[in-house]
Motif scaffolding. Sequence first.
Motif, PDB file in Angstrom:
ATOM      1  N   THR A 166       0.835  -1.201   0.000  1.00 22.80           N
ATOM      2  CA  THR A 166       0.000   0.000   0.000  1.00 22.80           C
ATOM      3  C   THR A 166       0.863   1.241   0.000  1.00 22.80           C
ATOM      4  O   THR A 166       2.008   1.216   0.478  1.00 22.80           O
ATOM      5  CB  THR A 166      -0.945   0.022   1.223  1.00 22.80           C
ATOM      6  N   ASP A 167       0.320   2.319  -0.550  1.00 24.55           N
ATOM      7  CA  ASP A 167       0.953   3.632  -0.460  1.00 24.55           C
ATOM      8  C   ASP A 167       0.152   4.521   0.497  1.00 24.55           C
ATOM      9  O   ASP A 167       0.186   5.738   0.414  1.00 24.55           O
ATOM     10  CB  ASP A 167       1.027   4.285  -1.848  1.00 24.55           C
ATOM     11  N   TYR A 168      -0.586   3.886   1.391  1.00 20.34           N
ATOM     12  CA  TYR A 168      -1.303   4.603   2.449  1.00 20.34           C
ATOM     13  C   TYR A 168      -0.272   5.309   3.336  1.00 20.34           C
ATOM     14  O   TYR A 168       0.790   4.751   3.590  1.00 20.34           O
ATOM     15  CB  TYR A 168      -2.087   3.576   3.261  1.00 20.34           C
ATOM     16  N   PRO A 169      -0.492   6.519   3.774  1.00 16.41           N
ATOM     17  CA  PRO A 169      -1.742   7.285   3.796  1.00 16.41           C
ATOM     18  C   PRO A 169      -1.947   8.213   2.603  1.00 16.41           C
ATOM     19  O   PRO A 169      -2.845   9.047   2.635  1.00 16.41           O
ATOM     20  CB  PRO A 169      -1.583   8.090   5.079  1.00 16.41           C
ATOM     21  N   TRP A 170      -1.105   8.070   1.582  1.00 13.40           N
ATOM     22  CA  TRP A 170      -1.280   8.949   0.423  1.00 13.40           C
ATOM     23  C   TRP A 170      -2.392   8.439  -0.494  1.00 13.40           C
ATOM     24  O   TRP A 170      -3.099   9.221  -1.128  1.00 13.40           O
ATOM     25  CB  TRP A 170       0.026   9.057  -0.344  1.00 13.40           C
ATOM     26  N   LYS A 171      -2.534   7.112  -0.577  1.00 15.39           N
ATOM     27  CA  LYS A 171      -3.570   6.509  -1.396  1.00 15.39           C
ATOM     28  C   LYS A 171      -4.334   5.482  -0.566  1.00 15.39           C
ATOM     29  O   LYS A 171      -3.803   4.953   0.401  1.00 15.39           O
ATOM     30  CB  LYS A 171      -2.957   5.846  -2.629  1.00 15.39           C
ATOM     31  N   GLY A 172      -5.555   5.157  -0.995  1.00 15.74           N
ATOM     32  CA  GLY A 172      -6.406   4.287  -0.196  1.00 15.74           C
ATOM     33  C   GLY A 172      -6.365   2.822  -0.565  1.00 15.74           C
ATOM     34  O   GLY A 172      -6.972   2.006   0.126  1.00 15.74           O
ATOM     35  N   ALA A 173      -5.653   2.466  -1.629  1.00 18.93           N
ATOM     36  CA  ALA A 173      -5.619   1.070  -2.058  1.00 18.93           C
ATOM     37  C   ALA A 173      -4.690   0.258  -1.153  1.00 18.93           C
ATOM     38  O   ALA A 173      -3.559   0.659  -0.887  1.00 18.93           O
ATOM     39  CB  ALA A 173      -5.153   0.971  -3.499  1.00 18.93           C
ATOM     40  N   VAL A 174      -5.178  -0.889  -0.681  1.00 18.05           N
ATOM     41  CA  VAL A 174      -4.410  -1.767   0.202  1.00 18.05           C
ATOM     42  C   VAL A 174      -4.590  -3.200  -0.276  1.00 18.05           C
ATOM     43  O   VAL A 174      -5.712  -3.636  -0.542  1.00 18.05           O
ATOM     44  CB  VAL A 174      -4.885  -1.654   1.665  1.00 18.05           C
ATOM     45  N   ALA A 175      -3.469  -3.913  -0.387  1.00 13.16           N
ATOM     46  CA  ALA A 175      -3.515  -5.345  -0.680  1.00 13.16           C
ATOM     47  C   ALA A 175      -2.856  -6.095   0.466  1.00 13.16           C
ATOM     48  O   ALA A 175      -1.757  -5.729   0.898  1.00 13.16           O
ATOM     49  CB  ALA A 175      -2.810  -5.652  -1.995  1.00 13.16           C
ATOM     50  N   ILE A 176      -3.525  -7.116   0.978  1.00 11.95           N
ATOM     51  CA  ILE A 176      -3.017  -7.920   2.097  1.00 11.95           C
ATOM     52  C   ILE A 176      -2.955  -9.368   1.638  1.00 11.95           C
ATOM     53  O   ILE A 176      -3.984  -9.961   1.293  1.00 11.95           O
ATOM     54  CB  ILE A 176      -3.919  -7.804   3.334  1.00 11.95           C
ATOM     55  N   THR A 177      -1.749  -9.918   1.617  1.00  9.32           N
ATOM     56  CA  THR A 177      -1.582 -11.313   1.241  1.00  9.32           C
ATOM     57  C   THR A 177      -1.362 -12.148   2.489  1.00  9.32           C
ATOM     58  O   THR A 177      -0.491 -11.827   3.312  1.00  9.32           O
ATOM     59  CB  THR A 177      -0.403 -11.485   0.273  1.00  9.32           C
ATOM     60  N   VAL A 178      -2.166 -13.188   2.634  1.00  8.36           N
ATOM     61  CA  VAL A 178      -2.133 -14.043   3.819  1.00  8.36           C
ATOM     62  C   VAL A 178      -1.317 -15.293   3.486  1.00  8.36           C
ATOM     63  O   VAL A 178      -1.612 -15.987   2.499  1.00  8.36           O
ATOM     64  CB  VAL A 178      -3.559 -14.435   4.251  1.00  8.36           C
ATOM     65  N   HIS A 179      -0.305 -15.548   4.305  1.00  5.45           N
ATOM     66  CA  HIS A 179       0.560 -16.696   4.059  1.00  5.45           C
ATOM     67  C   HIS A 179       0.579 -17.631   5.270  1.00  5.45           C
ATOM     68  O   HIS A 179       1.517 -17.619   6.062  1.00  5.45           O
ATOM     69  CB  HIS A 179       1.996 -16.237   3.759  1.00  5.45           C
ATOM     70  N   PRO A 180      -0.445 -18.467   5.434  1.00  8.84           N
ATOM     71  CA  PRO A 180      -0.340 -19.475   6.488  1.00  8.84           C
ATOM     72  C   PRO A 180       0.625 -20.573   6.041  1.00  8.84           C
ATOM     73  O   PRO A 180       0.693 -20.918   4.850  1.00  8.84           O
ATOM     74  CB  PRO A 180      -1.770 -20.002   6.598  1.00  8.84           C
TER      75      PRO A 180
END
Length: 952
Positions: A736-750
């Motif tokens: 993510t480039d938050y807090p400048w942009k609102g797009a967030v990607a979260i990859t879960v690695h169990p």
Amino acid sequence: MRYPSDVNAATHADCCIAPDRRGLLTAAAAGALASIAGNALAAPVTGGASTPVDLAKVATASGRHVSGDTSYAALNNGAVPANSADTSRGAYGTWPRTDLQWVEYAWSQPISTDAIETYWWQDGQGIGAPRSARLLYWNGSAFVPVGNARGGGVAIDRFNRTDFDRVTTDRLRLEVTGDGKKSIGLLQWRVWSAGTVPAFAPVVAAGIDRSVVMGGQTYLAGKADWLQHSPGDIARWSKASGPGEVLFDDAGAPVTRARVTAPGEYVLRLSAAGRGKASESLLRLRAEPAPPAKRLDVVYTTRYAIDSPLWNARAKALIVNWIPHCVAYCERTDLKIGDGGIDNFIEAAKALRGEPHAPHKGYVFSNAWVHQTVESMCIALMVDAQGDAEILAAQAEMRRTLDRWIPIILAAQEPDGYLQTAYTLADRSRWRDRWSPDHRGDHEGYVAGYFIESAINHHTLTEGRDLRLYDAAKKLADCWVAHIGPGKKAWFDGHQEMEQALVRFGRFVNDVEGGGRGDGYIRLARFLLDSREGGSEYDQSHLPPEQQYEAVGHAVRAVYFYSGMADIAAETGDRDYQSAVAALWDNMVNRKYYVTGGVGSGDTSEGFGGNYALRNDAYCESCSSCGLIFFQYKMNLSYHDAKYADLYEETMYNALLGATDLEGKTFTYTNPLVDTERAKWHVCPCCVGNIPRTLLMMPTWTYVKGEDGIYVNLFVGSRIDVGEVAGTRVEMVQETDYPWKGAVAITVHPRERRRFSVRVRVPDRATSALYTAEPAVKGLLRLSVNGTPMAPRIEKGYAVLTREWSPGDRIELELPMTVQRVKADAKIEATRGKVALRYGPLVYNVERADQPRTDLSLGRAAVVPEWRGDLLGGVTVLRGRWQDGSPMTAIPYYARANRTGAPVREFPRGEGTVEYAPGATQSGGGTSALAEAEEGPRRGSPDAVVWLTDLV
């Protein structure tokens, strides 16, 4: 905040005193000027139609100005001060005003009087005797001086009586002129009756509005006072409104306890009657559900990587510049102020070996910044350098520093585990025993707590392979457990820190060793908290913890205290603790909280003022921001509610992130909302290591865990191992480039496929009832899992995603990013007619570096975000227009004061005048050193302003 003075209070009791800055002017011709400080009498003379009584008890007090830490109500609360510095029952003061001031009494019907008594407040700091004063009464059309005033002089530690010709009126005014340097204050102002005393309704005060959790009780400390008691006087509690029953332990006693049978908003009424007159006072009580029975689990800070333009830059500045700067200053031996680093440990080790040694340097708590710096280095070494040569070099030097420092620190630990170099090196004739009540100001628990906390992150850094600090911390904690507790010594420290450290360490020891090995440390933390009573509001020892409902006193001590209370409430499920914590949180966040997420107006000594006392030249000490993040985080653990993460995000990105400059070479001790002065060090450098250790503990703030999964609290590009979830280790990767942009990607690695929940915080920018913003911003613009759009349920501010997770599963979401215009509650005087700007979690300010003036009205034209990669390391600025059509540019508050062009001082101005360690055996610095810290002309203000004039 008060300022020391070398001028002693006057002790005159003469009828007439020369009109110098310490005295009061004597009566003028025909008694036009009433001298208020006069001969003190033990009691009023009995005579006339009735025995004189103090009519002030039934008056309503008001005035021209009252400082945020004092109140008009203290003037007539019936207190009998022990001396002129005794503020245990409150005080009235005019700080920081030093000009003509007045206070006034008003009665509901006319009264007759011919004498008053005043007890002047003189604290040896910023409150001194007035230069002159006179008494006036309302004659029906104007205030006029009383006639033939008799008395004079200023006497400390006593009531001063002034007699005058009898007047009948419903208003009296005490007009006071300060000396131009000090503010004035009163502890009591009595008004003695003359002749028949009319019947007045009793004075009733229900107390502070508060919260209570279901199953808990609220402690009611109501007051009912009658001007003249009679056999028929009664007082009674009742429910004025509310959804359920209110069960009072004793409804006929003003001081009692109460429970409610249903959640919701209640109004409690305290009524009193006597002599045919009645009155009442109301108290608002919010009853809320108790938190879940089991708290959430901590994600410890272990090795992690940052992948965020903003946070990579901030972390690098801290690691490459700021932490090495702290190390260098801790190793300096030539400092005249802000001294007392690693050298104190060297000398303490000599003392323990029986060798000649030098005395302790600096403040009694100077060990704190060494321990904080150790912890900061440990955390910094867990940040993946990702090949950055400067970070790698700084980390290599930190390893060498730890190799050098740890043996030195451990050599200063006494054989039974006790550790504080100020005590070890103290003159035993001045400081005989550990944990002595007359040494509460010597910070034994404060420095011990920081040492214990440093051991936790050293253990996680070394993955338990190096147990030196961990074992030493257990030895220290065991020393405290052996000496303090039920059936042993009762104790509380003047500056809280040990309490939250013991809980943090107890949890960690339990996780590392199991078998409840850390439970004793948590029990000791509870005992230390429970022992706090019989003291003052300054260090929150004025009432037992479970009876405190208002945030008061020194702000850092307070938030550390509330953080420890939240810990104990979560660990024990104690409903009274939970109720007090909920009430304190509500009072602070909804009455005493800055739009930047800072706390501590500075109206009291480095502390809180009254409700809505939020001046823009705020104190907002950096350490209080650290402590507030701890407190909000503990509330998140307790309640599983995202609103607390909303709040600590706000504090982190605004009040704390800018506490060091962008290069990491200077810092701010205080964080006002208008102007900031940065410096290299401080006379009291308690924040220098606290800032980096808090900011770099990113894994802990970003994630917490529950029995059924993981909670995502912050959005920071990163790779973090959160430990075990649902029986398998899980790594979380954010892009993510938050807090400048609102797009967030979260990859879960169990590591293995498992079913569990991922709860993603849905930010709600409406964090405090004090502030409203337009347009409102909350919710998500979109959310998908592996490309499939989702409409998850929202639970306590989290989007809940429950499924079987496989390595590489990807959550994508977008947060709304909109410029908001923020307005404050009209009760806040300093922000009336003002507007602030916010974008995402960031509060903005304007600086003269971008426009010639910052005092213009903000125009109605749209304010739009614009990325500026060439400015301040890359920021989104806000562009708009002033009312006159000229361009307006606002930058994030954290980036303020980086372009002043002025040389940076080693120490900020004026800080040497604040009393940082009241009651301590040894204070830091000396007169010459403080003078040196303040010398030189004051540089021009950068004129950074958060609150802009709003176009009406």
